[in-house]
Design a protein around this motif. Sequence first.
Motif, PDB file in Angstrom:
ATOM      1  N   TRP A  28       9.236   6.709 -10.054  1.00 54.96           N
ATOM      2  CA  TRP A  28       8.666   5.366 -10.148  1.00 54.96           C
ATOM      3  C   TRP A  28       8.329   5.100 -11.609  1.00 54.96           C
ATOM      4  CZ3 TRP A  28       4.835   3.846  -5.674  1.00 54.96           C
ATOM      5  CH2 TRP A  28       5.463   4.064  -4.431  1.00 54.96           C
ATOM      6  N   LYS A  39      -0.606  -0.619  -4.169  1.00 55.76           N
ATOM      7  CA  LYS A  39       0.274   0.183  -3.325  1.00 55.76           C
ATOM      8  C   LYS A  39       1.140  -0.670  -2.408  1.00 55.76           C
ATOM      9  CE  LYS A  39       0.100   4.099  -0.090  1.00 55.76           C
ATOM     10  NZ  LYS A  39      -0.804   5.064   0.598  1.00 55.76           N
ATOM     11  N   GLU A  98       5.582  -0.948  -0.648  1.00 55.50           N
ATOM     12  CA  GLU A  98       5.757  -0.601   0.754  1.00 55.50           C
ATOM     13  C   GLU A  98       7.237  -0.440   1.096  1.00 55.50           C
ATOM     14  OE1 GLU A  98       4.498  -2.254   5.208  1.00 55.50           O
ATOM     15  OE2 GLU A  98       3.836  -3.304   3.397  1.00 55.50           O
ATOM     16  N   ALA A 118       8.287   8.019  -1.427  1.00 57.05           N
ATOM     17  CA  ALA A 118       7.147   8.490  -2.212  1.00 57.05           C
ATOM     18  C   ALA A 118       7.608   9.071  -3.543  1.00 57.05           C
ATOM     19  CB  ALA A 118       6.368   9.528  -1.421  1.00 57.05           C
ATOM     20  N   THR A 154      -3.724   1.568  -9.184  1.00 59.45           N
ATOM     21  CA  THR A 154      -2.455   1.725  -8.470  1.00 59.45           C
ATOM     22  C   THR A 154      -2.012   3.181  -8.487  1.00 59.45           C
ATOM     23  OG1 THR A 154      -1.744  -0.545  -8.883  1.00 59.45           O
ATOM     24  CG2 THR A 154      -0.022   1.056  -8.420  1.00 59.45           C
ATOM     25  N   ALA A 214      -3.774   5.243  -5.960  1.00 55.47           N
ATOM     26  CA  ALA A 214      -3.348   4.945  -4.592  1.00 55.47           C
ATOM     27  C   ALA A 214      -1.990   5.523  -4.238  1.00 55.47           C
ATOM     28  CB  ALA A 214      -3.323   3.424  -4.377  1.00 55.47           C
ATOM     29  N   ILE A 215      -1.113   5.698  -5.228  1.00 53.14           N
ATOM     30  CA  ILE A 215       0.273   6.087  -4.906  1.00 53.14           C
ATOM     31  C   ILE A 215       0.612   7.545  -5.239  1.00 53.14           C
ATOM     32  CG2 ILE A 215       1.103   3.717  -5.035  1.00 53.14           C
ATOM     33  CD1 ILE A 215       2.125   5.983  -7.838  1.00 53.14           C
TER      34      ILE A 215
END
Length: 257
Positions: A65, A72, A76, A80, A98, A101-102
């Motif tokens: 990413w 987050k 969706e 992951a 963020t 959260a991820i």
Amino acid sequence: MQFTRRDTLQLGLAGLAGLSATSVMPFTARAEGKGDRYKTDSGEIVISPVQHASFVMSTPGLVIWNDPVGGKALFEGQPAPGLVLITHEHPDHFEPETLTAIVGADTRLVVNPSVMEKLPADLKAKATAIGNGQKTEVGPVSIDAVPAYNTTEDRKKYHPKGRDNGYVLAIDGRRVYIAGDTEDTPEMRAQKDIYIAFVPMNLPYTMDIDQAASAVEAFKPAFVYPYHYQGQDPKAFADKVAAKTKDTKVVLGKWYS
């Protein structure tokens, strides 16, 4: 690296063989939600634009990413992350909330040194900081940090030389260049054997479409995504690239709603 005719067929577009040497590939022509697919030595790279400078790149053995911001929920349905790349500290690239959260138990982060200083302690433990000219590896992917900076005098305050990163990733026989926030620096123009490039173009923070097209003409990636282009016209950029080189295909992703 020489790119064969087979290499140009990896986006899964019916009728791609009939396109000109430099083509615009609009998002609506691709299967929405499936990502853009590119062949590697043993598998494929799948690229899913998310927003502005954020995207997800699935590669053989690692999901990456880039600059995830926006919460987050924006991601969706995406796989992951095994690796999160952060180019620099500006809030449209670096958002601790963020990240918290991820980031999972096995997620690694690669960041520039100024972001490393700003990470919460739990994320810092998962992070590796590399500066311009340094490199690291995460799983099967080699990561080189390359300079990203402004060269125009009245823009240098936004991205001073030596602070921020772009990244060149070696992925299963392919080289991917994520330029970060930068102008058309000598280091960008000197890139070699880039298969996929991500090039920004918004003023006054990075560069205009003329600078971006000129840089692409210089280093000739096989595919280039204009990204981080709010306020600029990516189709005009594509037209300029088409006028300058027949070696590069422009891919227009859905970066903005």
